[in-house]
Design a protein around this motif. Structure first.
Motif, PDB file in Angstrom:
ATOM      1  N   VAL A 182       0.836  -1.204   0.000  1.00  0.00           N
ATOM      2  CA  VAL A 182       0.000   0.000   0.000  1.00  0.00           C
ATOM      3  C   VAL A 182       0.867   1.247   0.000  1.00  0.00           C
ATOM      4  O   VAL A 182       0.680   2.155  -0.801  1.00  0.00           O
ATOM      5  N   SER A 183       1.855   1.307   0.907  1.00  0.00           N
ATOM      6  CA  SER A 183       2.658   2.535   1.020  1.00  0.00           C
ATOM      7  C   SER A 183       3.561   2.745  -0.200  1.00  0.00           C
ATOM      8  O   SER A 183       3.633   3.855  -0.714  1.00  0.00           O
ATOM      9  N   LYS A 184       4.213   1.715  -0.648  1.00  0.00           N
ATOM     10  CA  LYS A 184       5.142   1.884  -1.777  1.00  0.00           C
ATOM     11  C   LYS A 184       4.415   2.072  -3.093  1.00  0.00           C
ATOM     12  O   LYS A 184       4.921   2.738  -3.989  1.00  0.00           O
ATOM     13  N   THR A 185       3.254   1.490  -3.224  1.00  0.00           N
ATOM     14  CA  THR A 185       2.499   1.631  -4.458  1.00  0.00           C
ATOM     15  C   THR A 185       1.850   2.992  -4.574  1.00  0.00           C
ATOM     16  O   THR A 185       1.844   3.598  -5.641  1.00  0.00           O
ATOM     17  N   LEU A 186       1.338   3.505  -3.465  1.00  0.00           N
ATOM     18  CA  LEU A 186       0.548   4.731  -3.522  1.00  0.00           C
ATOM     19  C   LEU A 186       1.316   6.003  -3.167  1.00  0.00           C
ATOM     20  O   LEU A 186       0.900   7.085  -3.550  1.00  0.00           O
ATOM     21  N   SER A 187       2.398   5.897  -2.412  1.00  0.00           N
ATOM     22  CA  SER A 187       3.080   7.108  -1.941  1.00  0.00           C
ATOM     23  C   SER A 187       4.369   7.389  -2.710  1.00  0.00           C
ATOM     24  O   SER A 187       5.291   6.584  -2.669  1.00  0.00           O
ATOM     25  N   PRO A 188       4.466   8.538  -3.333  1.00  0.00           N
ATOM     26  CA  PRO A 188       5.709   8.899  -4.018  1.00  0.00           C
ATOM     27  C   PRO A 188       6.792   9.384  -3.045  1.00  0.00           C
ATOM     28  O   PRO A 188       7.939   9.519  -3.423  1.00  0.00           O
ATOM     29  N   LEU A 189       6.431   9.625  -1.773  1.00  0.00           N
ATOM     30  CA  LEU A 189       7.391  10.115  -0.805  1.00  0.00           C
ATOM     31  C   LEU A 189       8.248   9.011  -0.209  1.00  0.00           C
ATOM     32  O   LEU A 189       9.288   9.273   0.371  1.00  0.00           O
ATOM     33  N   LEU A 190       7.804   7.770  -0.302  1.00  0.00           N
ATOM     34  CA  LEU A 190       8.530   6.669   0.341  1.00  0.00           C
ATOM     35  C   LEU A 190       9.371   5.899  -0.647  1.00  0.00           C
ATOM     36  O   LEU A 190       9.173   5.846  -1.788  1.00  0.00           O
TER      37      LEU A 190
END
Length: 190
Positions: A182-190
């Motif tokens: 979820v975090s790596k797919t959706l967030s460009p900051l991570l």
């Protein structure tokens, strides 16, 4: 379902603290059943500020990355998607395994224990950014926090789902994979 009042929040956070310490009796401080699940789901409102502060602190030292209002909104949406998406995933998995009676208790404990764990990460990130402690100690504290989070997730899976240690470990790995996706797919900051 109405949001829990401050007494219920304080009581639930005390129960979460007891679970984090390895005391299975901490679940007695949560509202039971489906109402308990929906009450605990509101804990996302407590998690969002800590999560956003942690992200903001992470990117504060990087001159190439901005963290503005648009990022705050997007990261909040991602957190909420992950928060309720995980609950939905667990609901259907437990239903498929014939253990749907364990859903409310497990997710309630999962949601409430997330609150202090997120703020522990925020505090550690703040200490890292401010430079109050040597990097070696910060790294050691980071490793300790990671081990604590993994252990708490394992303990909650073992007690909340009523499974053996190996099965609880599989739940923890599945949770980590879901969070990472979820975090790596959706967030460009991570």
């Amino acid at each position: 379902m109405a949001a829990p009042d401050r007494i219920e929040v304080a009581t639930a956070l005390y129960g979460a603290w007891r679970l984090i310490r390895g005391d299975a009796g901490g679940v007695a401080y949560f509202r039971a059943g489906r109402e308990g699940f929906w009450s605990a789901a509101w804990a996302v409102l407590l998690v969002v500020p800590g999560h956003l502060m942690t992200l903001g602190l992470h990117v504060s030292g990087d001159d190439m990355v901005r963290f503005g209002l648009e990022d705050l909104v997007r990261e909040t949406e991602i957190l909420v998607i992950g928060w309720f998406g995980y609950a939905l995933l667990v609901f259907y998995l437990l239903q498929g395994l014939g253990r749907s009676n364990r859903f409310d208790g497990y997710m309630t404990a999962y949601f409430w224990t997330t609150v202090p764990l997120v703020y522990a990460e925020t505090l550690l990130t703040l200490l890292r950014v401010v430079g109050l402690l040597p990097d070696a100690l910060i790294n050691l504290l980071g490793l300790g926090l990671l081990m604590l989070v993994l252990w708490v997730r394992w303990f909650i899976a073992r007690t909340g789902l009523g499974v053996a240690g190996f099965e609880a470990s599989a739940v923890v790995v599945g949770t980590m994979v879901f969070d990472f996706f979820v975090s790596k797919t959706l967030s460009p900051l991570l």
